[in-house]
Every structure is written in C-alpha cells, then in structure tokens.
Design an enzyme around this catalytic site. Structure first.
Site, short mmCIF file in Angstrom:
data_model
loop_
_atom_site.label_atom_id
_atom_site.label_comp_id
_atom_site.label_asym_id
_atom_site.label_seq_id
_atom_site.Cartn_x
_atom_site.Cartn_y
_atom_site.Cartn_z
N GLU A 154 0.81 -1.21 0.00
CA GLU A 154 0.00 0.00 0.00
C GLU A 154 0.85 1.27 0.00
OE1 GLU A 154 -2.59 -3.29 1.47
OE2 GLU A 154 -0.58 -2.58 2.03
N ALA A 204 -10.55 0.11 2.48
CA ALA A 204 -10.20 1.29 3.28
C ALA A 204 -9.41 0.91 4.52
CB ALA A 204 -11.46 2.05 3.67
N ASP A 205 -9.71 -0.24 5.09
CA ASP A 205 -9.02 -0.69 6.30
C ASP A 205 -7.51 -0.84 6.08
OD1 ASP A 205 -11.58 -1.94 8.03
OD2 ASP A 205 -11.77 -2.06 5.86
N ILE A 220 -5.57 1.14 4.19
CA ILE A 220 -4.88 2.36 3.75
C ILE A 220 -3.83 2.80 4.78
CG2 ILE A 220 -6.40 4.10 4.81
CD1 ILE A 220 -6.21 5.62 2.10
N PRO A 256 -1.12 1.44 6.17
CA PRO A 256 0.31 1.32 5.86
C PRO A 256 0.80 2.38 4.87
CG PRO A 256 -0.75 -0.83 5.77
CD PRO A 256 -1.84 0.18 5.88
N HIS A 284 -12.54 -5.33 6.80
CA HIS A 284 -13.01 -5.07 5.43
C HIS A 284 -14.25 -4.19 5.44
CE1 HIS A 284 -10.57 -8.73 5.07
NE2 HIS A 284 -10.36 -8.37 3.83
#
Length: 684
Positions: A405, A429-430, A432, A434, A474
């Site tokens: 990411e 979205a979870d 993002i 990193p 998720h």
C-alpha cells in the site's frame, strides 16, 4: 581517471562545503533552524552531483549539501533555505536546510521529499517507474536517456518502505540508482545496534540488482565508479545500489551535537578519513597544484562563503500573508459540464459508472495508467471495478502490484513529477493505514513545500464501508482520518452519476484526490439503495469537487411552518436519510455533500438556516468524527438560526465493525434509526 580540471573543481567545492559548515557553526545564533552538513560525505556527493545530467531526477537527502554544490547550486540560495528566507528558491522558507526541489532547465530535476528518513525511496522509484513508462510508450524524447537517483543515509535502509521500493525496482527492472552513504550512525544509534547487515549485503536478496561497494572518501575513485554505475543504469535500464563508506565528521544535526553521544576515539577515527586532506594529497601527488595554490583555494572559498552567508542573513523574511499559498494548485474544473442524463439510456450501477469513467479517461489520455492489488487482467479487481481494463489497454497500463500500500500510493508522487497521471487503488479502506506515511509526509505536502513547482496529480480509489458481514478488517470507514490531512481532496459519491462525474473531475484536478467508493452501493444490492443506480452520464460529463446537492427537498409549506429538518450526509447516509424521509412527508430535506474536502459550506449553512433544525449523519463511529467537527462548524455559523441543537448520528463507538451480521446491524445506523432521531429533532 579524473582530469586535472575535475580534481581542482572538486577540491574547490569541498572547501566550499567545509567553509559552509564552519560558518554555520560560528554563527549558531543566526542559524537557529535545525540543519545538517555534509562533512565527511563530500567526495561521493560532489562526484555524484557533477555526473548527473539535466534529464535525470535525483532525490538528495538532508545531508547532501555537497551533492547540491556538485550539481551547480549556489551556496547563497542554499543558505536562504538554511535561514528560512523569503527568496528560498526551494520552499519559500517553509522547510529545512537542504530539502530542495527544482525544475531548472539545465539542472537535474529534484522532486519534493520530506524529512522522514527513507521515505524518498518510494517516490523516487515512482519516478523511475514513470520514466520507463514514458520511454516504452514513446510519450517524450530526450537528449540523454533519463534515470533516477535516490540518495539515502545508511540508517534509513532499515525502513520497511525502502524495502518496498527495492522490491518494485527489482521486479520491474527500473532505471534507478540507490546511493547509500554509510557513516555507521543513525543519530546516536550505531550500525551494530541497528542492523544485521549493511545495504550492500541486504540488496543481494533482491534479484536483478547490480551492486557495488566503494570507499566514499577518495574523490577520484568515487568519480570513476559513480560514472560507471550511472552509465550502466542509463544503458542497461536496470537498478543499481552503490554502497559508499564515509565518515561522519559533523554533527548529526545542529540540534544533536556529535560530542553528546560519540567518544573522542570515535571522532578521531572518523576524522582520519576526511575526504578533503585525501584529495589535497592526491592533487599534490599528481602535481596538479602546489600547496600554496591549494591553500589559496581554501582561503578564497572561505571568503566567498562568508560573503554568501552575509548576503543571506540580510535577505528578507517571508511575508506572513503568503503562509497559505500553494496548498493546492488551481483546478480547471469549476463548473458542472456535459450531459448528466442522456436520453434513451438505462440505469447503471455505481461500479460500472466508475469503470466506464476510467476507461474513457484512458482512451483519451495515454499518460493515464491504473495499478493496485488484483486490478489486472485475471479478475479486474475484487469488486470487478477494473474488469476488462487490462484486456483493453494492456498490462503495462493496467497491472497488479504486490501487497504494498505504501508503494501504491507513494509512487504516485514520482509518477506525477514526470508528467503521468496514475489512478491507483487500495483494496479496502481498512488497509490504507500502511500508506499513511507516504500520503501525509510526501503527497499531501508536495505542492505546499515546493511552492507549487511539483504537484501530485493522482486518483486514489478506496472501496469503503460496511455491509453484509464484511468483518473488522473489510468494513471500516476512514474519512475522518483522511480529512485531518491537509493538501488532499476527498470525494464520496452516493450514486452512479456522481461517481462518474467526480471521477472525471478528479482526473483533471492537478491535486491528489481520494475517491471513497462504498462497497454496499457498488451494485445496489443493499435494500434501500436502489437510487444509487442512475442513468449513466455521457463521456463529456464532469462534476466539480466541492459541490453538494439537494437529494430531497422539503415542501415549502413545511419549511414556512417550522416543521422541517435538514439531514446533512454523504455516501450510504444519503440512502438511509431518503428511506427515513418517507415517514415524514414533505418535512425532510436531504443534502448530499458528495465531497468531504472541498466541502460545500455555502449549501450547508444556507440549508441549515432555512430549516433551523439539522441532523449530521455518518456511517463512521461518531466520537471525534468528521461529522462531529462539521456539527460544531454549523453551530458556530448558524447559531442565530437554530431552533434546536445540531444533532449528530453515526455508528457506535466501537474499535471495529463486528463480523456477525446482527452485531454489524446493531453497530451501524439504518433508516429506522435515522427516522427515530428525526422524530426527536422535529419535536424538540
């Protein structure tokens, strides 16, 4: 072998660097902003700077002032940055010493980079990725074939994001040279405390890298070996790591002084490897200069640097009125254009509207490309949001990445710098988080800290939201986190037409835009979300960012009688509000924000003042959310018009969305819960 001219030029530049360090040290009260100098690193840096070509891109790190001298930058302009003066040509007084960025015609190009050690590896690898793409697609001609050079301190190679850059450079065989300057220190942490191997040993695990060790203190060797390495990358178009061993003869920074953590024995050992005396003796041995001539050079450079410093001290301070300049580059998209509802067309789901928007963009713009996890030809995205794109545009324009990411997002800075327009995706979205280092330290600050010379023009697609038991990793909502970062734009469409129009606006916007795309709205499979399907706009339709809309208007009679409420929301909240409004005929006005930033405050405040009662609705956990902040702004700007407190509603304040669908439903808002909140507000 170097020439006499090159040797004497290098010696003069070394004496400049030495004089700069000494002048800064002698004027510590004036040099009040933290800074580092290149003492001990001069040979490898000057050699590198002298060898780079105007087509090349280079990312010097904060100790690379001698590299800047080698490239031809004037000490005075570097000192303007040291002292944070108005005419600092790099950042206008906004950033630290030797944090350059430059697009000068006859100089190597320098993209913006942060102070976060190692973070420049990803954007600079993105530059190399972009150069390769440009050459493969014949988008530009060059006098000299460009390459990228990323300079790193040894301590930064242990950063995880550096390994992501190495991995991508090796896998895709990119034309980049990583110069690692190894002085055995990372502030007070010694190399034996911090790493199990040095960069030369580490890069051996990345197949496809050429590597070399070098004594970074002998200028003649540095010049010869760097010339070979740069020519190799330029010719072979493959990655190279140069590991240069150097002493640290200055302080870590002006704020962390060497005597605080280093012994006299260690300092003396490093001083023996000072590149200046070594080049001095080399020039004498070659009979290219006499002792008196070299002494004269040192004296001349000290006098020159003193004059440069005095001029910089006398230079003007920045005008405080300019402090907000360059946060964003102006966008050409300011009005809604094109055909939103073409005649004779059927409704489409949101995921297809987005897919068609990207396809139309890529047909029209060869500089556009799309990459991320699983978006390639095999499945075209886990939500089919990229289906058929790889087949239509080829795997050099639409391709999979590894689970990286940080690289996916950070590389857009380098790609944008060379004139490309990346569209990238973070799969959920979870995941993002990193990438936040790159998003915050590099991308969000680039336009501001380069005074608009560089911008990151990219679209970051982020499937978001909860439905159907997606579980704790998720289903998350991240808009409040993203909204705290300045310098990025955030769109959150609730229907297919807005999705397509906003995607087009995001492409033509010269700034970074995050598209939050609710998974539960992609196919309108969630009960009550049928209105997310719309007639698909024509290819020419563009919807500006920052323009909200009235999704449902209240009856004028209800408004006049004080019997109305406005709901301010976005995304899935729009559909909850529309369903809830069916219980209150004519009494509810629903505002769809469409973008989180920029925010249509005029529409919000006008609507709230008209109704006097307001509910701000979100899917996010409510506490400390974007919606709570917005409610505070509404209360401040609309206080005299309010007939009740500004109500807010969101998910329960839990650490994650639970897997079980009944627990998920208990956590999230829904139409019934919204209706209950509206009833309370109407009767307030």
């Amino acid at each position: 072998m170097i020439s006499k001219e090159q040797g004497l030029k290098a010696y003069r530049l070394m004496m400049s660097a030495k004089a700069m360090a000494n002048v800064y040290e002698a004027n510590r009260p004036l040099c009040k902003y933290v800074h580092s100098t290149s003492r001990g690193h001069e040979a490898i840096q000057i050699a590198t700077g002298m060898l780079l070509k105007k087509e090349d891109y280079v990312s010097p790190y904060y100790r690379d002032e001698s590299m800047m001298l080698g490239m031809g930058f004037r000490p005075y302009e570097m000192m303007l940055q040291l002292l944070a003066k108005a005419d600092d040509p790099f950042t206008g007084g906004r950033a630290y010493y030797n944090h350059p960025n430059s697009r000068r015609e006859q100089f190597p190009k320098i993209i913006h980079q942060s102070s976060a050690t190692g973070m420049q590896a990803i954007p600079t690898t993105g530059v190399a990725q972009g150069i390769k793409y440009i050459l493969e697609h014949q988008l530009q001609d060059f006098e000299n074939t460009p390459i990228a050079l990323c300079s790193l301190g040894d301590g930064s190679v242990t950063e995880g994001e550096v390994s992501e850059a190495f991995q991508f450079a090796a896998l895709h065989q990119l034309p980049i040279l990583f110069l690692v300057q190894d002085n055995d220190w990372g502030i007070s942490v010694s190399s034996d405390e911090a790493r199990s191997m040095d960069a030369y040993e580490y890069i051996g695990g990345f197949k496809g890298f050429q590597r070399m060790r070098i004594d970074g203190t002998h200028f003649d060797e540095c010049y010869t070996q760097m010339e070979y390495a740069l020519d190799w990358v330029r010719t072979e178009r493959k990655p190279f790591l140069m590991h240069a061993k150097v002493p640290l003869n200055g302080h870590h920074t002006s704020g962390v002084r060497k005597e605080w953590y280093r012994t006299e024995e260690d300092l003396a050992k490093h001083l023996k490897d000072d590149p200046g005396p070594k080049l001095y003796q080399f020039l004498l041995d070659k009979k290219w200069a006499t002792e008196s001539e070299l002494a004269a050079i040192e004296e001349e450079e000290l006098a020159f640097i003193t004059r440069e410093f005095d001029a910089a001290v006398a230079a003007a301070e920045p005008d405080p009125s300019t402090v907000s300049d360059h946060v964003f580059l102006p966008t050409p998209i300011t009005t809604e254009v094109g055909t939103r509802v073409p005649a004779g067309k059927e409704k489409v789901v949101m995921v297809d509207a987005a897919l068609h928007a990207v396809e139309e963009i890529m047909h029209a713009h060869p500089e556009a490309l799309f990459y991320g996890q699983d978006v390639g030809g095999r499945i075209g995205g886990v939500f089919r949001e990229a289906a058929t794109l790889a087949q239509k545009f080829g795997d050099k324009r639409v391709f999979n990445t590894a689970i990286q990411e940080a690289y996916i997002i950070g590389s857009t800075a380098g790609m944008s710098a060379v004139g490309l327009k990346p569209i990238v995706e973070v799969q959920f979205a979870d995941y993002i988080y990193p990438a936040l280092n790159q998003l915050v330290t590099e991308i969000s600050k680039t336009a501001y800290l380069s005074c608009g010379k560089f911008n990151v023009s990219c679209i970051i697609r982020v499937p978001i939201g909860a439905y159907g038991g997606g579980g704790p990793y998720h289903s998350g909502s991240v808009e409040s986190t993203l909204a705290t970062f300045k310098g990025i734009k955030i769109a959150y469409p609730s229907n297919a037409a807005d999705m397509k129009g906003l995607m087009k606006a995001a492409y033509y916007d010269p700034n970074p835009v995050i598209m939050l795309e609710h998974k539960g709205l992609y196919w309108s499979k969630v009960p009550g979300t049928e209105d997310a399907k719309t007639i698909e706009p024509a290819a020419d339709y563009i919807l500006p960012l920052g323009k909200g809309c009235v999704s449902l208007a209240a009856d004028a009679s209800c408004v006049a009688n004080g019997e109305s409420v406005c709901v301010i929301t976005y995304g899935m909240g729009v559909h909850w509000a529309l369903q809830a409004a069916k219980d209150f005929e004519g009494q509810i006005e629903v505002i769809d924000l469409r973008t989180i930033f920029p925010l249509d405050e005029d529409l919000i405040y006008t609507t709230v003042k008209k109704h006097g009662k307001c509910l701000v609705l979100t899917e996010e956990q409510l506490n400390n959310s974007f919606c709570e902040a917005l409610a505070g702004r509404i209360a401040q700007h609309c206080f005299a018009s309010l007939d009740a407190p500004v109500f807010t509603m969101g998910a329960l304040n839990l650490p994650a969305v639970p897997m079980n669908v009944h627990l998920e439903a208990a956590m999230l808002p829904n139409a019934q819960k919204v209706a209950e909140k509206i009833a309370i507000l109407l009767n307030y």
